[in-house]
Design an enzyme around this catalytic site. Structure first.
Site, short mmCIF file in Angstrom:
data_model
loop_
_atom_site.label_atom_id
_atom_site.label_comp_id
_atom_site.label_asym_id
_atom_site.label_seq_id
_atom_site.Cartn_x
_atom_site.Cartn_y
_atom_site.Cartn_z
N ASN A 1 31.63 28.24 -18.09
CA ASN A 1 31.18 29.15 -19.14
C ASN A 1 30.64 30.47 -18.59
O ASN A 1 30.67 31.48 -19.28
CB ASN A 1 30.09 28.45 -19.96
CG ASN A 1 29.32 29.42 -20.84
OD1 ASN A 1 29.81 29.85 -21.88
ND2 ASN A 1 28.11 29.77 -20.42
N TYR B 1 37.24 43.47 -18.30
CA TYR B 1 36.98 42.17 -18.92
C TYR B 1 38.29 41.54 -19.40
O TYR B 1 38.55 40.35 -19.17
CB TYR B 1 36.02 42.34 -20.09
CG TYR B 1 35.56 41.05 -20.71
CD1 TYR B 1 34.53 40.31 -20.13
CD2 TYR B 1 36.13 40.57 -21.89
CE1 TYR B 1 34.09 39.11 -20.71
CE2 TYR B 1 35.70 39.38 -22.47
CZ TYR B 1 34.68 38.66 -21.87
OH TYR B 1 34.27 37.49 -22.44
N THR C 1 25.94 35.80 -29.79
CA THR C 1 25.12 35.56 -28.61
C THR C 1 24.59 36.89 -28.08
O THR C 1 24.96 37.97 -28.57
CB THR C 1 25.95 34.88 -27.51
OG1 THR C 1 27.02 35.77 -27.12
CG2 THR C 1 26.55 33.57 -28.00
N LYS D 1 39.90 38.01 -18.10
CA LYS D 1 40.11 36.88 -19.00
C LYS D 1 41.59 36.52 -19.12
O LYS D 1 41.93 35.35 -19.35
CB LYS D 1 39.51 37.19 -20.37
CG LYS D 1 37.99 37.20 -20.37
CD LYS D 1 37.40 35.86 -19.94
CE LYS D 1 35.90 35.81 -20.09
NZ LYS D 1 35.32 34.49 -19.73
N ILE E 1 27.60 22.50 -16.72
CA ILE E 1 27.90 23.73 -17.46
C ILE E 1 27.36 24.90 -16.67
O ILE E 1 26.18 24.96 -16.32
CB ILE E 1 27.23 23.70 -18.85
CG1 ILE E 1 27.65 22.47 -19.62
CG2 ILE E 1 27.56 24.97 -19.63
CD1 ILE E 1 26.61 22.00 -20.60
N ASP F 1 25.04 30.22 -8.36
CA ASP F 1 25.74 31.49 -8.52
C ASP F 1 27.20 31.19 -8.21
O ASP F 1 27.54 30.81 -7.08
CB ASP F 1 25.18 32.53 -7.55
CG ASP F 1 25.88 33.88 -7.63
OD1 ASP F 1 26.98 33.95 -8.21
OD2 ASP F 1 25.33 34.86 -7.10
#
Length: 229
Positions: A72, A136, A171, A140, A6, A49
């Site tokens: 993720n 963003y 989060t 995405k 992950i 990274d």
């Protein structure tokens, strides 16, 4: 899903993915730029990274038993396409190029381990744009169609690719944003159950489902309704 890696596993959804996979009996490689920030007992910390090709290659060599890759890691800089171009590039570098780099490195690993699965964390913003999230949204959208293309390219080796779309999860990344927020533990359980069921796409919440459904209509109706034009 016996062995997973992950990215961005030190916090947010990544931390919850690691915890849930451990609870399901998997071996978990938890990757982060600063592995010292990973505080979940039982995982195997990995320094990674996703924008560093050497680090990505090293991770693939280290985690040669992986049959589940969870892409993720992601960033949100708030950059606009006509604003700070470095911010735009940074989001593409992590959210698209970084995820693709991981898939390119781990595809042979997954093939050697029977095919396995890849989970790419996209967003409801794959399907619309909003003020303050221009870069963003573009990154995405690229991530989403990357999953569609990879699904075709990896089918012959038996690797399943699942794209995940959600609005806000509760989060750190969403701490300063207003609106309904889904419990990240619920997000993760929903995603992993869908992967086990062989689903190609996971639309986590009602907001994301509504946004996706709106694509069949006139975009003016959506942007007029939500005041984002």
């Amino acid at each position: 899903m016996t062995t997973a890696l992950i990215t961005g596993a030190n916090r947010g959804l990544g931390h919850h993915f690691a915890a849930e996979l451990l609870a399901r009996g998997a071996t978990v490689y938890a990757a982060a730029r600063e592995p010292a920030t990973i505080d979940l007992p039982g995982v195997r910390p990995v320094a990674l990274d996703v924008t560093d090709p050497d680090a990505v290659a090293a991770a693939a060599d280290l985690a040669a038993d992986v049959d589940l890759l969870v892409n993720n890691a992601g960033i949100s800089t708030g950059s606009q396409l006509l604003g700070d171009l470095e911010g735009v590039r940074a989001e593409m570098d992590v959210n698209f190029w970084g995820a693709l780099s991981m898939v390119r490195a781990f595809a042979p690993v997954l093939a050697a381990n029977g095919g396995g699965a890849i989970v790419n964390i996209a967003s409801a913003l794959s399907w619309f744009a909003a003020p303050g999230a221009g870069a963003y949204a573009v990154s995405k959208a690229a991530n989403w169609n990357m999953s569609n293309a990879l699904r075709l390219e990896l089918a012959a080796q038996g690797t399943r690719v699942t794209s995940v779309h959600l609005g806000l999860a509760d989060t750190d990344m969403a701490a300063g944003l207003q609106g309904p927020k889904t419990d990240p533990a619920v997000v993760v359980r929903t995603v992993l159950d869908a992967v086990e069921a062989g689903d190609l796409e996971v639309v986590v919440d009602e907001w994301s489902a509504m946004v996706k459904a709106s694509l069949a209509g006139d975009p003016r109706a959506f942007y007029d309704r939500f005041g984002t034009a």
